[in-house]
Enzyme design. Structure first.
Site, PDB file in Angstrom:
ATOM      1  CD  GLU A  76       2.648   1.057   6.308  1.00 56.65           C
ATOM      2  OE1 GLU A  76       3.147   1.526   7.337  1.00 56.65           O
ATOM      3  OE2 GLU A  76       1.456   0.753   6.191  1.00 56.65           O
ATOM      4  CG  ASP A  77       5.016  -3.076   6.376  1.00 53.28           C
ATOM      5  OD1 ASP A  77       5.469  -1.941   6.541  1.00 53.28           O
ATOM      6  OD2 ASP A  77       4.098  -3.552   7.059  1.00 53.28           O
TER       7      ASP A  77
END
Length: 714
Positions: A76-77
């Site tokens: 996600e990051d």
């Protein structure tokens, strides 16, 4: 910040044969891809996955779970991809990481819809592998521990409310009570800060005296057990703050009246000794019969086992005592994690899977719900912990949520049984369909082939399955009626413009028009004509233009054109527009901070309701439209408050003063004195938002002789 060596030490302590190589590799990879990222606290981002892995190690999970915990945010990051994770760490780790990853990159109509889809994805993944939710709980726990670094108070409240609604409930359902309690207390601190500080102060006030009381009672219990040859461990503990708050609200109690702020626990070696200890206690102190619960003979769905009893203690006060074995205590603290079977590639024990069959129900129910607000509400209902156990006429036991009715039972058996339900017998006697079932009831459902569900059932059913199946049936019927009405309206309009309906609907031009309106099938277009969202004339005009589509569409456009005139701002926008006629539902009186939904009403614009409004839930979902509060609105909104109090001189003056001090305006007051010298009052107040409302409610609670304060929905 916890170190990777501390985590590995914990893993070896729990399992000396653990393969920690995968943890080492996951740590190195996570450190590399998160390099340069910083959390709101100012710490390196790597501190977060390390803390999550540390929590998982405390839960005694396996090496694969801890590796996945270290990697849970990388997709996600960072630039990491699911394919890369699978190639480096295997399919098992990749599957878990995928289940934990949010849907932040998916394009949806709103943040709420995206959030609902993230929860839906997590539900599906955790039903396949429970480690997904254990990592998600560890992730949320550390985020709540560092929530103070968020600058926006509204964001803190929003995250905390979601934690209470979803994650604390999941922890409870999984039996991981230490996480549940910490999540609840931390969330409580941000959602109701004034009430949190008040209870914190009250608990601390006489702490030294309570500590002496705990030691005295523990000594008395231990001495009595030793007299009867029962070796045991005796503990005393404080109820956590949120639990005290919930008890005060649900039972309408003042803090001084909550008897079980302190509770005791007796831990013994075997199950028979638990029942012996119970007999010794009841001989020593008089038990309160209705407060006894045997969770050993009938464990909770999350595998929790214990004997609960309340007795009149040594000083004439009520004392709550739990009795359990060491193994039961371990399960009570760790829940599903205490039964973990993911060692060296083995799957979790099948008996444990059966205990969590409710997860499969959650998956089955969510498949029938498209509306994001309805889906999130269904998850909250499914996570509601209280259950009743009833029997079929054949003696098969069925579990239902507290407050469930024969209609809920019928849908639990089969959808067709629910749809055709015409009556029910409980324990051999006819009962109304809205009758609330109780544990031990024997339920028999009566059906009729030509019978169908009633809209009225939505007013009393409690289970998600019953609610979703009834709504599904209603939607199907409404669509069929709307197709019939829409066809009739189009035929009439087509005749007026000398068009043959039967020929036109089969033409290529009609296919293009269906697509231009944003539908996949002709029936969907015709149904929307029947609903009133599209007019037959709009279809005719598009046909006359030989399939060249204009942006002249729905009933919403008609509303916009009719009411574009100067008027006060309402504080709400419809799909980014703020010049549409908007009304607020008088039934639920929404204010900023409430989750809201709009409904198109022909000739009257859009009516705004709270998403959990009973009246709104019964409206056709086809007329739903997305609405949102305007930021920085200076409007005030009416809200009705019910206040119950003992009558005294100066009561209304004190109430008015406290309301005024909190910045709210009193629009109307209606008070009635009852024969028992109590007063029922309904105040209509003007408030800015839910934060302001909570401030007002807290101010009212401080008035002397007030026993109950709540916001009225209807």
């Amino acid at each position: 910040m916890i170190r990777i060596s501390d985590i590995i030490d914990k893993v070896f302590e729990n399992n000396p044969n653990a393969d920690v190589d995968i943890i080492d590799r996951a740590y190195i990879y996570s450190a590399r891809v998160h390099e340069g990222q910083v959390r709101l606290s100012g710490e390196p981002y790597l501190s977060h996955p390390l803390e999550v892995a540390g929590i998982l190690a405390d839960m005694k999970l396996d090496a694969v779970s801890i590796a996945a915990g270290l990697l849970h945010d990388v997709v996600e990051d960072t630039h990491a991809t699911p394919e890369e994770i699978e190639a480096m760490f295997g399919a098992e780790v990749a599957h878990i990481v995928s289940g934990v990853t949010k849907l932040s990159k998916v394009h949806t109509h709103s943040a709420q819809e995206r959030h609902a889809e993230s929860i839906r994805k997590m539900v599906l993944a955790m039903a396949d592998d429970l480690r997904v939710i254990l990592i998600k709980l560890a992730d949320r726990l550390h985020n709540m521990r560092t929530l103070r670094f968020h600058k926006k108070e509204e964001k803190k409240r929003e995250i905390s409310q979601e934690t209470l609604d979803i994650y604390a409930s999941l922890a409870s359902r999984l039996g991981i009570y230490w996480i549940k309690k910490e999540l609840e207390d931390t969330s409580f601190m941000y959602v109701y800060p004034d009430e949190f500080r008040r209870i914190e102060g009250l608990v601390s006030k006489d702490k030294a005296e309570r500590e002496n009381y705990i030691e005295t009672v523990k000594g008395m219990i231990r001495e009595e057990m030793e007299k009867h040859g029962l070796r045991c461990e005796v503990l005393g503990r404080y109820k956590h703050f949120y639990s005290v708050h919930q008890k005060m609200i649900s039972q309408n109690l003042e803090f001084e009246d909550v008897y079980d702020i302190i509770a005791f626990r007796i831990i013994l070696d075997t199950k028979p000794r638990c029942y012996e200890a119970l007999g010794v206690l009841h001989a020593l102190w008089k038990p309160i019969d209705i407060k006894f619960k045997d969770y050993i003979g009938r464990p909770k769905p999350n595998m929790y086992q214990s004997l609960h009893t309340t007795v009149i203690g040594p000083y004439g006060e009520r004392v709550e005592i739990q009795i359990r074995t060491h193994e039961m205590d371990r399960v009570a603290k760790s829940g599903i994690a205490a039964h973990w079977g993911y060692k060296e590639g083995k799957q979790v024990d099948e008996n444990v899977r059966e205990k969590f069959a409710w997860l499969q129900n959650l998956v089955e129910n969510q498949a029938n719900i498209d509306n994001p607000e309805e889906f999130l509400e269904s998850v909250r209902i499914d996570l509601f912990p209280d259950e009743v156990y009833v029997y079929t006429p054949n003696g098969e036991i069925k579990s239902l949520v507290k407050g469930a009715t024969p209609v809920d039972f019928a849908y639990l058996i089969h959808t067709e049984v629910g749809n055709q339900c015409v009556g029910a017998k409980v324990n051999g006697r006819m009962v109304p369909l809205k009758y609330e079932l109780k544990t031990g009831d024997i339920v028999e459902v009566m059906t009729a082939n030509n019978h169908s569900p009633s809209k009225d059932w939505l007013g009393f059913v409690k289970t998600v399955k019953a609610r979703s199946r009834i709504r599904q049936w209603i939607r199907t019927q409404e669509k069929e009626r709307s197709i019939s009405l829409g066809r009739e309206m189009c035929e009439k309009a087509f005749r007026k413009y000398r068009m043959n309906y039967s020929e036109v609907v089969k033409s290529d031009e009609m296919e293009k028009i269906v697509s231009d309106f944003g539908f996949k099938a002709l029936d969907d277009l015709i149904a929307n004509v029947g609903y009133g969202k599209i007019t037959p004339l709009q279809v005719v005009r598009k046909l006359q233009r030989s399939g060249v589509g204009d942006e002249e569409d729905s009933i919403l456009d008609k509303i916009i054109h009719r009411v574009r005139k100067k008027k006060p701002r309402t504080g709400v926008t419809v799909k980014g527009l703020d010049d549409i006629l908007i009304r607020f539902g008088k039934c639920c009186q929404p204010v900023p901070g409430d989750a809201i939904i709009g409904y198109i009403t022909q000739g009257h614009g859009v009516t705004v309701h709270r998403v959990n409004c009973v009246n709104a839930m019964q409206l056709s979902p086809e007329r739903q439209i997305e609405v949102e509060w305007l930021q920085n609105s200076t409007e005030t909104y009416p809200v009705r408050i019910y206040i119950h109090s003992h009558d005294r001189v100066g009561l209304l003056a004190d109430l008015a003063a406290n309301i005024s001090k909190s910045g709210a305006n009193i629009l109307n007051v209606n008070s009635e004195i009852r024969e028992d010298n109590t007063v029922d009052s309904v105040f209509t107040l003007a408030v800015k938002d839910t934060v302001h409302l909570n401030k007002v409610l807290t101010a009212i609670k401080k008035v002397r002789q007030i026993t109950k304060v709540k916001r009225l929905d209807v």
